[in-house]
Write an enzyme that holds these catalytic residues in place. Structure first.
Site, PDB file in Angstrom:
ATOM      1  CG  ASP A 109      -1.865   1.113   1.311  1.00  0.00           C
ATOM      2  OD1 ASP A 109      -2.306   1.553   0.242  1.00  0.00           O
ATOM      3  OD2 ASP A 109      -2.179   1.576   2.419  1.00  0.00           O
TER       4      ASP A 109
ATOM      5  CG  ASP B  87      -4.312  -2.187   2.702  1.00  0.00           C
ATOM      6  OD1 ASP B  87      -4.720  -1.819   1.599  1.00  0.00           O
ATOM      7  OD2 ASP B  87      -3.605  -1.477   3.433  1.00  0.00           O
TER       8      ASP B  87
END
Length: 1204
Positions: free
Chosen positions: A481, A848
Site C-alpha cells: 500500500d 487492506d
C-alpha cells in the site's frame, strides 16, 4: 436441484463452499460396526474418528438430502476434507399452532416460511462451523439463516422493518436462527487431552512405547513418555490459553442490554442474545459496543472499527436512503453499502438523530454470521494451507514405511529360519517400524518455525499463523500500500491552488503569514470533513485534520440546532478560532454528511451559515470532482496543472460547491442530485513524504529478485512518482499507462496503451508523439525496461472484458495499480497467485484487510500486538519488517529441510545397522539404542535449529519441495555412504586375524587372560532375543565384533550427517555461529571417540561393546574421517553448487513450470508486445492466448516453482 438429489453444494461461490451428501442411518450396518469396534478393541472406532467419511459410509446408506438424517460435507478445495453432521429438527408449533395467519407471522417471502414443514410445523436444520442452515422446501436445498435476506430493496427495509417485529415474529425467528451469541466456550482440559492424545503421531508413539516395554527397552520408552507428556502438556496449555483469550474477546459481545422497537408495543429493553434479523434496534447516546450487524435507517452515528481494520480513526455511518426502486439494497448502494452498516464488535462513539427522532438500525446479521463472528470463525476454523514441504514429507514417510515393511519381511524370514519363538519374531519385526519411521519427525519439522517465531517476536513482528513462516521463505512478489506504508502516515498541507471564473489563481502556500480570505474555498476547507470531537480532542482522517487545522477554525461540538421546516437535529458547528482571519459569520453548521467512499472517490456535506443559506461542499479525487462540476467553472489547464503536481509526488484533492435552492429540503435530495452542477473551487495540495527506510528496503528486495508492486487508492500520477522516488521504477525505465474504458451504449470495451515520459524541459509529464515513443518503446521492450501502470477502473474493465490480457499485464512489468478499491486489491492478489507467484501483502490494515488475508503472507503495520486481519503484524509501522520476515522464512524453510534430511538419515542409518546385525541374529543393545536416540538425535534435533537467518537476501529462493533433484541426491548419496561404511566395517572385521565368532575376547587376550578364561565357557553366542531382558552374568547376547564395529560407525556417522546437513550460507548464518549446536556436537564427538578408545571393562560391558585392537579402532576413525570429507565435499561441490545445477537445467532444457515463467518465455518471443498507442476492442480479440496454458489452476498455497 432435483427433489431426490443425494448431492448438492453449500455456500456456492463463497469462500467456504462445500459439497453436501445425504445419508440415512441403517440399524443392521450400525450393529455390524459396533461388533467391529469390540472385536478390534477400539481400533476401528479410532480409524472412524480420523476418517469421518468411512464412518458414514459404513453406518449409513445414501439417500436424498430431503430424507437424510446424517449429512457428509466435503470441502471443494484441493484438500477435500470430510466432516459428518447430524440433522436436527426445530419445532415451532408452540408459537404458530392454531394460527391460520402464521405465514404472515413468519413472513410469506422469507426463508422462515419456506423452511417450516406442514403439518408437523418443524424445521430441518444442520449446523456447520457455527452457522445454522435450514432445509428450504421450495428450492430443495439447505440455506443459511441468521441474516436478513438479500432481496429486500431499500424502501422495503424501511417499510417492512421500520416499525419493528411483533413478539410472535421475533419468537419464531429466534427459534429458527438461534441466539445472537458468538459463543466460544472454554474447552475443558480433558477434551483437549483426548483430542491431542488421539493424534496419529501420539498413537504411533504409544504403539512404539508398548513395543519397547515388551522388549525391556524401558529407559528410552520412559524418556519418550516424559517428552511426549511434556509436549502434550505444553500444547494443551497453549490451546487452553488461546481458548481463554478467544472466549474473553467475544464474552463482552454476549452480555449487552439493548433497546428494540416492538411493532404495536413500543420500545422495550432486552438482552442482546435475544436479537433476531429484522429487529428494530434503537441506538442511544453514549459509547456502546454493537452486538450484531445492523443497517442504519435513520440518523447517523460515528463508530470505531479498529477491531475490524486495526485503525482507530472514527468512521461516520449514514442512514440507508429511502430509494424507491426494484434493486436489492446492496446492489443499489454498490460498494458504498458498508457506509450504512454498523458492524458487530465495533464501538458506537456518537449518535446524531435527524428530524425523525431516534437513531434506528435494522438488525442485519446475528451470531456467527456477523463481521465479528466471521473473524472468530476464521480463527476457530483456519483455512488449511498446502505447502509442498509438508506434502513431500508425508510422501517420504510413506517411503520409509515401505522400507520398514521390507525390513519386517526380512526380519521375519531371518529369525524364523534361525528358530526363534513366534512372539520374539513378531517383536523384532514390529521393532523395525519404530526404527525406520522416526516418531519424532513431525516435531522436528516444527522446531525451525518455533525458533523463527521467537526471533520475529523479539523484533516486534507477531505471528498468529506460524505455519506461514515457511511460506515467507518462498515469497517472490510483495504488494505495498502507499499511504502509511511506503510514505509517512501523516500528510502535510503544502498549498492551495484556488480557482475563480475558470482560471487558477496564485498558489497559497502553507504555513503562511497571510490567512485565507473569506470565500467558498475557505468554507469548503472548514466544513468538508468527517472530523469529530472525542474526549475534548479533534479526531478523524489525517488528511481532514491537516486541512481543518490550516484554517484556524474550531469545532464547537454537537449541539441541537433548529432548522426551519424541520425538527430538532444533532449537528456539528464550526466557528472561527482566535487565530482565524475575520469572517462575517458567527459559525457554520454541518447539517448532513455523505462520508468518503472508496468507490465514489469523494465525500460531501450540506452546511449552512448560521442565519444563512445552505450550501453543498464536495471534496475528493480531482478527476472525479471535475466531472461533477459545470464545465464553464473548470479551468482549461486543469489537466496540465493536475499533472504538474501529481508528477512531483503530491497528493492532490479537488474542492467544489454549490448553493442549495431555498425551496429544496436537503433531506429530500439524493446524493446524486446534490453532487451535480457544482462550481469548481480549486485544488488542495498535500505533501506525502517517503519514509526514510522505504527506498533501501525496496532496493534490498529488488536485489533479491523479489518483485515490488504498488497497490494504492491514490491518483495514478502520484503513485507513479512515488514509485520512481522509491526506486520501484528506475529513472531509465519507461512507464506505459494502460487505460481501459467501456464503450458508451454498448457492452464492449476498449483498452489503450500510452507511453508516459517525464519531459525534462517542462514542468509536467506529457505523452510523447507516436514515432519517437515507438522507437523508445521498442528499445525498452527489448530489454524489458518498461512498467505498466493502471487505475482500478481500468483493472476492472480488463478483468471483465480482456481476461486473456490480464496475465500479460500482471507479469514482471505490472508495477503500479492506482485508485484501487479494497475488493480490487484482494482480486489483484488472487490474480497474482493464479500466476503461481508467492505473494506478500504489506499494508496499514485499514483498506487492506481482504488483501492481507488473501495473500500467502499478509503483514499489517499496526501498533497492536496481534491483528486478526493478517497472519503477521509489525509493531513498528515500517516496511523494514518485510525483508526481516523473508529472511526468517528462508531460514525456517532451510532448517525444516535440514531437520527432515537429518531425521530421515538417522533412521536409515540405524535401520541399516540393525538389518546387518539381524543377519547374525543380533542387534543393538538397549543402552546402544538409548545413546543414539536420546544422547545424539534428540539433543541434535533441539539444537540444530538455533542457527540465525543470514542477514543478506540472495537473489534466489530455497527450494520449496523435498523431491527436488539436489535434495533427493543429497539424501541418496548419504544413504549410500552410510551403507558403504557399515557394510565395509561388517565385512572387513570378519576378515581380521583376531576375529572369532565364538570368543568375543579373542582380540584382547593378552590384556584380559583371566577374564577370557572365565568367559570362554559362555562365549558361544546363542541369541536370546533383542532387548529381551534375559541378561546373563557377563554377556546378554548382543556383544560381538560386528555389533561394536557397526554401532560405533553408525553413531559417529549420525554426527557427520548432522554437521554436513547444518547448512549455513546463503540462507542461514554459518554453522559455527550456532553457539549451542557446535559445543553440543563437539561434546558428543568427544564422548564417541572416548567410547572408541576407552577400553574400560565396566563401561564396555554396560554399552554391550567388546575390546578390539587399537589398529582396528584407528581404521574405523580413518573410515569415518574419509566419509566426513567425501560427504562434505559432495554436499558443497555438487549439492550446493548452484552453477552446476543451472548448467544441467540448460543442458537438458528444463524450464520452470510456473505459470508466470511460461508466460514470460512466450512474451519474450512476441515482438509485438507490448502494443503502443494501439486500442483493442473486447469484441475483436481472441479469448485464449495459449491453448496449452491450462488456465489458472493453481491452488492458493501451492507453487510448481523450482528455484534452481
Amino acid at each position: 436441484m432435483e427433489a431426490n438429489s443425494h448431492h448438492a453444494q453449500l455456500n456456492k461461490g463463497e469462500e467456504n463452499e462445500m459439497e453436501i451428501f445425504g445419508y440415512k442411518s441403517q440399524g443392521s450396518r450400525r450393529a455390524l460396526c459396533i461388533a467391529g469396534y469390540i472385536l478390534s478393541c477400539g481400533a476401528l472406532l479410532l480409524l472412524f474418528y480420523w476418517k469421518p467419511e468411512w464412518d458414514v459410509w459404513a453406518n449409513c446408506i445414501p439417500c436424498s438430502l430431503e430424507e437424510a438424517d446424517v449429512v457428509l460435507l466435503r470441502t471443494t478445495d484441493e484438500y477435500r476434507n470430510y466432516s459428518r453432521k447430524k440433522v436436527t429438527w426445530i419445532s415451532v408449533s408452540a408459537i404458530i399452532k392454531n394460527r391460520p395467519d402464521y405465514p404472515a407471522i413468519v413472513g410469506e417471502d422469507s426463508i422462515f416460511n419456506e423452511a417450516i414443514m406442514k403439518p408437523s410445523l418443524q424445521v430441518k436444520s444442520i449446523q456447520v462451523q457455527k452457522i445454522r442452515y435450514v432445509w428450504n422446501i421450495s428450492v430443495k436445498q439447505f440455506q443459511k439463516v441468521g441474516a436478513l435476506e438479500d432481496h429486500h430493496t431499500c424502501s422495503a427495509i424501511h417499510s417492512k422493518f421500520g416499525s419493528g417485529l411483533t413478539c410472535d415474529e421475533q419468537n419464531v425467528r429466534r427459534l429458527i436462527c438461534g441466539p445472537n451469541t458468538i459463543d466460544v466456550p472454554v474447552i475443558p482440559i480433558w477434551k483437549l487431552l483426548i483430542k491431542e492424545v488421539l493424534n496419529p503421531f501420539y498413537v504411533f508413539q504409544l504403539f512404539s512405547v508398548c513395543l519397547w516395554f515388551a522388549e525391556d527397552y524401558k529407559e528410552y520408552a520412559i524418556a519418550i513418555i516424559i517428552m511426549s507428556l511434556l509436549s502434550i502438556a505444553l500444547t494443551i496449555y497453549d490451546l487452553r490459553q488461546q481458548s481463554l483469550k478467544l472466549h474473553g474477546l467475544v464474552e463482552s459481545h454476549n452480555n449487552v442490554t439493548v433497546t428494540v422497537c416492538r411493532n404495536k408495543e413500543g420500545f422495550k429493553e432486552l438482552e442482546s442474545c435475544l436479537l433476531v434479523p429484522g429487529d428494530m434496534l434503537v441506538l442511544k447516546e453514549g459509547r456502546a459496543l454493537l452486538p450484531c450487524d445492523a443497517i442504519l435507517i435513520s440518523g447517523q452515528c460515528i463508530v470505531n472499527e479498529s477491531m475490524l481494520t486495526g485503525e482507530s480513526i472514527p468512521v461516520t455511518k449514514t442512514h440507508l436512503p429511502l430509494a424507491d426502486n426494484i434493486k436489492p439494497w446492496r446492489i443499489h448502494c454498490a460498494e458504498d453499502y458498508k457506509k450504512h452498516v454498523i458492524f458487530c464488535g465495533t464501538e458506537v462513539i456518537q449518535t446524531k438523530a435527524d428530524d425523525r427522532g431516534h437513531v434506528k438500525a435494522v438488525v442485519l446479521r446475528t451470531g456467527f454470521n456477523t463481521a465479528k463472528g466471521d473473524l472468530v470463525r476464521s480463527i476457530l476454523y483456519p483455512k488449511p494451507m498446502n505447502f509442498k514441504l509438508y506434502r513431500d514429507a508425508l510422501r517420504f514417510l510413506m517411503i520409509l514405511i515401505a522400507f520398514a515393511t521390507v525390513g519386517m519381511i526380512y526380519g521375519v524370514c531371518v529369525f524364523a529360519l534361525g528358530g526363534e519363538e513366534a512372539g520374539e519374531v513378531v517383536k523384532k519385526a514390529l521393532d523395525v517400524i519404530t526404527i525406520a519411521v522416526p516418531p519424532a519427525l513431525p516435531a522436528a519439522l516444527t522446531t525451525g518455525i518455533i525458533y523463527s517465531q521467537r526471533r520475529l517476536k523479539k523484533k516486534g513482528i507477531f505471528c498468529i499463523s506460524p505455519q506461514r513462516i515457511n511460506m515467507c521463505g518462498q515469497l517472490n512478489l510483495v504488494c505495498f500500500d502507499k499511504t502509511g506504508t511506503l510514505t509517512e502516515d501523516g500528510l502535510d498541507l503544502w498549498g492551495l491552488l484556488p480557482s475563480e471564473r475558470n482560471c487558477f489563481q496564485d498558489v497559497h502556500s502553507f504555513p503562511a503569514d497571510r490567512s485565507l480570505p473569506w470565500a467558498p474555498v475557505l468554507r469548503a476547507m472548514v466544513v468538508c470533513h468527517s472530523l469529530v470531537v472525542l474526549d475534548g480532542k479533534i479526531q478523524g482522517d489525517p488528511l481532514d485534520l491537516k486541512m481543518f487545522e490550516a484554517t484556524d477554525w474550531v469545532i464547537d461540538g454537537s449541539s441541537a440546532y433548529q432548522s426551519e421546516g424541520q425538527g430538532s437535529a444533532h449537528t456539528t458547528i464550526v466557528r472561527p478560532g482566535p487565530k482565524a482571519s475575520s469572517a462575517p459569520v458567527e459559525g457554520i453548521t454541518i447539517l448532513q454528511q455523505f462520508p468518503f467512499s472508496s468507490a465514489l472517490q469523494r465525500m460531501s456535506v450540506i452546511a449552512q451559515e448560521i442565519s444563512g443559506e445552505k450550501e453543498v461542499f464536495t471534496k475528493g479525487a480531482p478527476e472525479t470532482v471535475a466531472k461533477l462540476c459545470r464545465a464553464e467553472t473548470v479551468p482549461l489547464n486543469f489537466e496540465s496543472k493536475l499533472l504538474l503536481y501529481t508528477a512531483q509526488g503530491f497528493r492532490v484533492i479537488g474542492l467544489a460547491y454549490k448553493p442549495l435552492q431555498a425551496e429544496r429540503q436537503s433531506l429530500d435530495l439524493t446524493r446524486e442530485e446534490m453532487e451535480s452542477d457544482l462550481t469548481f473551487l480549486g485544488l488542495l495540495i498535500m505533501e506525502n513524504r517517503l519514509k526514510k527506510e522505504t527506498k533501501s528496503v525496496l532496493e534490498e528486495l529488488s536485489a533479491a529478485r523479489i518483485r515490488n508492486v504498488m497497490v494504492t487508492g491514490d491518483n495514478i500520477q502520484t503513485a507513479i512518482t512515488v514509485a520512481r522516488n522509491a526506486g520501484m521504477i528506475s529513472p531509465t525505465n519507461t512507464v506505459v499507462l494502460v487505460e481501459a474504458n467501456k464503450t458508451p451504449r454498448s457492452f464492449s470495451a476498449s483498452v489503450t496503451w500510452k507511453l508516459l515520459e517525464e519531459n525534462k524541459t517542462k514542468d509536467y509529464g506529457s505523452l510523447d508523439d507516436c514515432s519517437q515513443a515507438g522507437r523508445r518503446m521498442r528499445l525498452a521492450a527489448g530489454s524489458g525496461q518498461y512498467h505498466f501502470a493502471m487505475s482500478g477502473k481500468s483493472y476492472q474493465i480488463v478483468a471483465q472484458h480482456f481476461s486473456h490480457l490480464l496475465p500479460k499485464l500482471l507479469l514482471k512489468n505490472g508495477t503500479v495499480f492506482a485508485r484501487m478499491s479494497p475488493s480490487q486489491k484482494s482480486s489483484l492478489v488472487e490474480e497474482f497467485q493464479k500466476l503461481d507467484y508467492f505473494v506478500g501483502m504489506c499494508g496499514d490494515g485499514a483498506n487492506d484487510c481482504g488483501a492481507l488475508k488473501m495473500a500467502h503472507a499478509g503483514i499489517s503495520l499496526s501498533e497492536q500486538e496481534a491483528s486478526v486481519a493478517s497472519p503477521f503484524t509489525s509493531r513498528t509501522p515500517s516496511i523494514a519488517c518485510v525483508p526481516e520476515l523473508i529472511r526468517e522464512g528462508r531460514a525456517a524453510l532451510v532448517t525444516s529441510f535440514c531437520m527432515f534430511k537429518y531425521m530421515a538419515l538417522y533412521s536409515i542409518i540405524q535401520y541399516l545397522g540393525v538389518l546387518l546385525l539381524y543377519w547374525q541374529l543380533n542387534s543393538f543393545g538397549n543402552y546402544q539404542f538409548l545413546f543414539q536416540d536420546l544422547a545424539i538425535t534428540t539433543v541434535i534435533g533441539v539444537t540444530m535449529s538455533f542457527t540465525d537467518a543470514y542477514p543478506k537476501l540472495v537473489p534466489y529462493r530455497p527450494p520449496s519441495q523435498l523431491v527436488s533433484p539436489p535434495l533427493l541426491l543429497s539424501v541418496i548419496l548419504n544413504i549410500f555412504f552410510s551403507l558403504s561404511i557399515q557394510i565395509l566395517g561388517f565385512v572387513v572385521v570378519q576378515k581380521q586375524p583376531w576375529y572369532s565368532k565364538t570368543n568375543i575376547h579373542s582380540a584382547c587376550l593378552s590384556g584380559n587372560d583371566s577374564y577370557a578364561k572365565n568367559s570362554s565357557t559362555i562365549s558361544s553366542l546363542d541369541f536370546h532375543g533383542m532387548r529381551d531382558g534375559a541378561l546373563r552374568e557377563v554377556d546378554n547376547g548382543y556383544k560381538s565384533y560386528e555389533n561394536t564395529t557397526v554401532w560405533l560407525l553408525s553413531t559417529i556417522n549420525c554426527l557427520i550427517v548432522a554437521l554436513v546437513f547444518s547448512k549455513g550460507k546463503p540462507f542461514r548464518q554459518p554453522v559455527y555461529t550456532n553457539y549451542v549446536f557446535v559445543p553440543v556436537l563437539t561434546v558428543q564427538l568427544g564422548i564417541c571417540l572416548f567410547l572408541v578408545f576407552a577400553d574400560i571393562d565396566g563401561l564396555y560391558s554396560k554399552m554391550d561393546l567388546v575390546c578390539t585392537p587399537t589398529t582396528w579402532r584407528v581404521f574405523m576413525v580413518i573410515i569415518l574421517a574419509v566419509t566426513l570429507a567425501v560427504s562434505f565435499i559432495t554436499e558443497e561441490a555438487v549439492i550446493e553448487n548452484r552453477a552446476l545445477w543451472l548448467l544441467l537445467k540448460k543442458t537438458f532444457r528444463y524450464y520452470s513450470k510456473s505459470h508466470y515463467k511460461r508466460l514470460q518465455r512466450m512474451l519474450e518471443r512476441d515482438s509485438s508486445w507490448p502494443p503502443l498507442n494501439e486500442t483493442f476492442f473486447s469484441d475483436s480479440v481472441a479469448i485464449s492466448i495459449d491453448e496449452n496454458m491450462g488456465g489458472h489452476s493453481n491452488p492458493t498455497f501451492d507453487s510448481n516453482e523450482n528455484t534452481l
